[in-house]
Design a protein around this motif. Structure first.
Motif, PDB file in Angstrom:
ATOM      1  N   ILE A  57       0.951  -1.099   0.059  1.00  0.00           N
ATOM      2  CA  ILE A  57      -0.160   0.044   0.146  1.00  0.00           C
ATOM      3  C   ILE A  57       0.947   1.343  -0.145  1.00  0.00           C
ATOM      4  O   ILE A  57       0.773   2.215  -0.713  1.00  0.00           O
ATOM      5  CB  ILE A  57      -0.990   0.015   1.234  1.00  0.00           C
ATOM      6  CG1 ILE A  57      -1.845  -1.030   1.262  1.00  0.00           C
ATOM      7  CG2 ILE A  57      -1.606   1.338   1.370  1.00  0.00           C
ATOM      8  CD1 ILE A  57      -2.879  -1.221   2.367  1.00  0.00           C
ATOM      9  N   ASN A  58       1.756   1.133   0.829  1.00  0.00           N
ATOM     10  CA  ASN A  58       2.913   2.356   0.876  1.00  0.00           C
ATOM     11  C   ASN A  58       3.528   2.692  -0.356  1.00  0.00           C
ATOM     12  O   ASN A  58       3.545   3.853  -1.036  1.00  0.00           O
ATOM     13  CB  ASN A  58       3.643   2.280   2.294  1.00  0.00           C
ATOM     14  CG  ASN A  58       3.036   2.262   3.354  1.00  0.00           C
ATOM     15  OD1 ASN A  58       2.359   3.271   3.623  1.00  0.00           O
ATOM     16  ND2 ASN A  58       3.328   1.449   4.263  1.00  0.00           N
ATOM     17  N   TYR A  64       1.915   5.828  -7.247  1.00  0.00           N
ATOM     18  CA  TYR A  64       0.921   6.585  -7.923  1.00  0.00           C
ATOM     19  C   TYR A  64       1.013   7.978  -7.895  1.00  0.00           C
ATOM     20  O   TYR A  64       0.890   8.677  -9.012  1.00  0.00           O
ATOM     21  CB  TYR A  64      -0.633   6.391  -6.943  1.00  0.00           C
ATOM     22  CG  TYR A  64      -1.633   7.055  -7.218  1.00  0.00           C
ATOM     23  CD1 TYR A  64      -2.232   6.786  -8.459  1.00  0.00           C
ATOM     24  CD2 TYR A  64      -2.092   7.840  -6.469  1.00  0.00           C
ATOM     25  CE1 TYR A  64      -3.553   7.742  -8.728  1.00  0.00           C
ATOM     26  CE2 TYR A  64      -3.154   9.172  -6.788  1.00  0.00           C
ATOM     27  CZ  TYR A  64      -3.803   8.733  -8.065  1.00  0.00           C
ATOM     28  OH  TYR A  64      -4.712   9.447  -8.280  1.00  0.00           O
ATOM     29  N   ARG A  65       1.549   8.704  -6.706  1.00  0.00           N
ATOM     30  CA  ARG A  65       1.717  10.231  -6.685  1.00  0.00           C
ATOM     31  C   ARG A  65       2.857  10.420  -7.654  1.00  0.00           C
ATOM     32  O   ARG A  65       2.724  11.657  -8.336  1.00  0.00           O
ATOM     33  CB  ARG A  65       2.118  10.561  -5.344  1.00  0.00           C
ATOM     34  CG  ARG A  65       0.918  10.344  -4.235  1.00  0.00           C
ATOM     35  CD  ARG A  65       1.427  10.641  -2.836  1.00  0.00           C
ATOM     36  NE  ARG A  65       0.447  10.655  -1.984  1.00  0.00           N
ATOM     37  CZ  ARG A  65       0.468   9.762  -0.929  1.00  0.00           C
ATOM     38  NH1 ARG A  65       1.307   8.840  -0.917  1.00  0.00           N
ATOM     39  NH2 ARG A  65      -0.829   9.467  -0.226  1.00  0.00           N
ATOM     40  N   THR A  66       4.030   9.520  -7.748  1.00  0.00           N
ATOM     41  CA  THR A  66       4.806   9.809  -8.670  1.00  0.00           C
ATOM     42  C   THR A  66       4.483   9.924 -10.243  1.00  0.00           C
ATOM     43  O   THR A  66       4.905  10.618 -10.918  1.00  0.00           O
ATOM     44  CB  THR A  66       6.091   8.727  -8.596  1.00  0.00           C
ATOM     45  OG1 THR A  66       6.635   8.849  -7.127  1.00  0.00           O
ATOM     46  CG2 THR A  66       7.166   9.002  -9.457  1.00  0.00           C
ATOM     47  N   ILE A  67       3.782   8.792 -10.498  1.00  0.00           N
ATOM     48  CA  ILE A  67       3.244   8.559 -11.874  1.00  0.00           C
ATOM     49  C   ILE A  67       2.370   9.896 -12.305  1.00  0.00           C
ATOM     50  O   ILE A  67       2.596  10.371 -13.300  1.00  0.00           O
ATOM     51  CB  ILE A  67       2.433   7.438 -12.038  1.00  0.00           C
ATOM     52  CG1 ILE A  67       3.477   5.949 -11.780  1.00  0.00           C
ATOM     53  CG2 ILE A  67       1.716   7.114 -13.571  1.00  0.00           C
ATOM     54  CD1 ILE A  67       2.961   4.570 -12.010  1.00  0.00           C
ATOM     55  N   ALA A 122       0.215  18.004  -1.591  1.00  0.00           N
ATOM     56  CA  ALA A 122       1.763  18.526  -1.528  1.00  0.00           C
ATOM     57  C   ALA A 122       2.762  17.592  -2.400  1.00  0.00           C
ATOM     58  O   ALA A 122       3.605  18.133  -3.158  1.00  0.00           O
ATOM     59  CB  ALA A 122       2.195  18.730  -0.131  1.00  0.00           C
ATOM     60  N   PRO A 123       2.868  16.289  -2.111  1.00  0.00           N
ATOM     61  CA  PRO A 123       3.665  15.729  -2.834  1.00  0.00           C
ATOM     62  C   PRO A 123       3.707  15.626  -4.334  1.00  0.00           C
ATOM     63  O   PRO A 123       4.681  15.612  -5.031  1.00  0.00           O
ATOM     64  CB  PRO A 123       3.264  14.037  -2.239  1.00  0.00           C
ATOM     65  CG  PRO A 123       2.858  14.304  -1.127  1.00  0.00           C
ATOM     66  CD  PRO A 123       2.015  15.319  -1.173  1.00  0.00           C
ATOM     67  N   PHE A 124       2.386  15.704  -4.910  1.00  0.00           N
ATOM     68  CA  PHE A 124       2.112  15.799  -6.202  1.00  0.00           C
ATOM     69  C   PHE A 124       2.664  17.135  -6.806  1.00  0.00           C
ATOM     70  O   PHE A 124       3.011  17.058  -7.842  1.00  0.00           O
ATOM     71  CB  PHE A 124       0.578  15.772  -6.332  1.00  0.00           C
ATOM     72  CG  PHE A 124      -0.017  14.408  -6.443  1.00  0.00           C
ATOM     73  CD1 PHE A 124      -0.169  13.444  -7.166  1.00  0.00           C
ATOM     74  CD2 PHE A 124      -0.963  14.460  -5.152  1.00  0.00           C
ATOM     75  CE1 PHE A 124      -0.909  12.287  -6.954  1.00  0.00           C
ATOM     76  CE2 PHE A 124      -1.582  13.201  -4.863  1.00  0.00           C
ATOM     77  CZ  PHE A 124      -1.540  12.006  -5.825  1.00  0.00           C
ATOM     78  N   LYS A 202      -1.737   9.682   4.588  1.00  0.00           N
ATOM     79  CA  LYS A 202      -2.116   8.241   5.400  1.00  0.00           C
ATOM     80  C   LYS A 202      -0.938   7.519   5.067  1.00  0.00           C
ATOM     81  O   LYS A 202      -0.508   6.505   5.725  1.00  0.00           O
ATOM     82  CB  LYS A 202      -3.426   8.093   5.211  1.00  0.00           C
ATOM     83  CG  LYS A 202      -3.988   6.864   5.972  1.00  0.00           C
ATOM     84  CD  LYS A 202      -5.473   6.456   5.739  1.00  0.00           C
ATOM     85  CE  LYS A 202      -5.815   5.164   6.548  1.00  0.00           C
ATOM     86  NZ  LYS A 202      -7.261   5.066   6.519  1.00  0.00           N
ATOM     87  N   TYR A 203      -0.877   7.104   3.778  1.00  0.00           N
ATOM     88  CA  TYR A 203       0.098   5.895   3.221  1.00  0.00           C
ATOM     89  C   TYR A 203       1.119   6.652   2.349  1.00  0.00           C
ATOM     90  O   TYR A 203       0.693   7.672   1.592  1.00  0.00           O
ATOM     91  CB  TYR A 203      -0.784   4.926   2.332  1.00  0.00           C
ATOM     92  CG  TYR A 203      -1.548   4.159   3.074  1.00  0.00           C
ATOM     93  CD1 TYR A 203      -1.320   3.127   4.086  1.00  0.00           C
ATOM     94  CD2 TYR A 203      -3.068   4.312   3.311  1.00  0.00           C
ATOM     95  CE1 TYR A 203      -2.116   2.606   4.881  1.00  0.00           C
ATOM     96  CE2 TYR A 203      -3.829   3.687   4.040  1.00  0.00           C
ATOM     97  CZ  TYR A 203      -3.757   2.732   4.782  1.00  0.00           C
ATOM     98  OH  TYR A 203      -4.241   2.121   5.538  1.00  0.00           O
ATOM     99  N   GLY A 204       2.320   5.779   2.430  1.00  0.00           N
ATOM    100  CA  GLY A 204       3.219   6.485   1.309  1.00  0.00           C
ATOM    101  C   GLY A 204       4.746   5.985   2.131  1.00  0.00           C
ATOM    102  O   GLY A 204       4.701   5.769   3.377  1.00  0.00           O
ATOM    103  N   ILE A 205       5.595   5.723   1.162  1.00  0.00           N
ATOM    104  CA  ILE A 205       7.078   5.459   1.812  1.00  0.00           C
ATOM    105  C   ILE A 205       7.567   6.637   2.622  1.00  0.00           C
ATOM    106  O   ILE A 205       8.280   6.393   3.875  1.00  0.00           O
ATOM    107  CB  ILE A 205       8.081   5.250   0.454  1.00  0.00           C
ATOM    108  CG1 ILE A 205       7.686   3.865  -0.090  1.00  0.00           C
ATOM    109  CG2 ILE A 205       9.637   5.142   1.092  1.00  0.00           C
ATOM    110  CD1 ILE A 205       8.394   3.938  -1.377  1.00  0.00           C
TER     111      ILE A 205
END
Length: 251
Positions: A57-58, A64-67, A122-124, A202-205
């Motif tokens: 999931i992480n 997903y955010r990167t793509i 923010a990450p996007f 909530k989820y992410g490396i």
């Protein structure tokens, strides 16, 4: 040629083994896992992370955010690059914007993104703003690098603009973007993780790394660093495969 390739691979392998030995010796000498854990402890943490329920999931959340951020940056770069190539006014307007986006440190951009947007967006934003200038310059330079004689010839024969884009400009853009693919995508992956570290969705490396940092779990942080390196290595292999398929004549 093959002998040189094997020689290079053996040298790289020897360098990796040497680094691992130095790492292990230093870890034993320091004897404090908070500062530098041993190799075997980090490997045990990698196995534990792989077995955890939230691992995929992480990783998939960060992917997903990167793509998404990469694709948005790519589409914007191609569109604005094409527009800028045909309008010196538009190109000059974008120059200071592009220069500003390349000069802002990543951490400052992360902080501003968290002020202006929520933690999930923010990450996007960080991924788009860091990658866009590189792709934009690549697209613009590829278009402006077209031989003027070819363009004059197409004008003489009254070639349609859509055909110019399809048969002259897009192949050059494809060539340039494919060459930039692995470096820009890997960069997007890293800055998205940086955005996650500070934004903590909530989820992410990045969210997991920040959690481990708060608990002084250096072993897990080192484990995630290796996992990120492995993912980047896989992206490199994928890029070479795509490049080989896209430009078979370059084999």
């Amino acid at each position: 040629m093959k002998e040189f390739l094997w020689k290079d691979k053996l040298q790289i392998l020897a360098s990796c083994i040497l680094l691992i030995i130095i790492w292990e010796v230093l870890a034993i000498f320091i004897d404090n896992p908070i500062y530098l854990p041993t190799v075997e402890v980090v490997l045990a943490n990698i196995i534990s992370i792989f077995k955890s329920e939230d691992f995929f999931i992480n990783v998939l959340s960060s992917a997903y955010r990167t793509i998404v951020s990469f694709l948005l940056a790519l589409i914007s770069a191609i569109f604005l690059g094409i527009v800028s190539s045909g309008s010196s006014l538009f190109k000059n307007i974008l120059k200071p914007v592009n220069a500003l986006s390349t000069s802002i440190p990543t951490m400052v951009l992360v902080v501003l993104s968290l002020i202006w947007f929520d933690k999930d967006k923010a990450p996007f934003i960080v991924g788009i703003f860091i990658v866009f200038p590189i792709l934009y310059e690549g697209v613009l330079s590829s278009i402006l690098g077209v031989d003027k004689n070819i363009i004059e010839m197409t004008d003489i024969y009254k070639v349609k603009k859509i055909d110019k884009l399809r048969y002259i400009y897009f192949p050059l853009i494809k060539f340039q973007v494919t060459n930039l693919l692995v470096s820009t995508f890997s960069l997007a992956f890293k800055v998205v993780i940086a955005g996650e570290v500070h934004g903590q969705p909530k989820y992410g490396i990045g969210t997991v790394i920040q959690y481990e940092k708060m608990n002084f779990n250096t072993e897990a942080i080192f484990a995630w660093i290796i996992i990120i390196a492995i993912i980047s290595f896989v992206l490199d292999i994928l890029n070479k495969f795509i490049t080989k398929k896209s430009f078979k004549w370059r084999v």
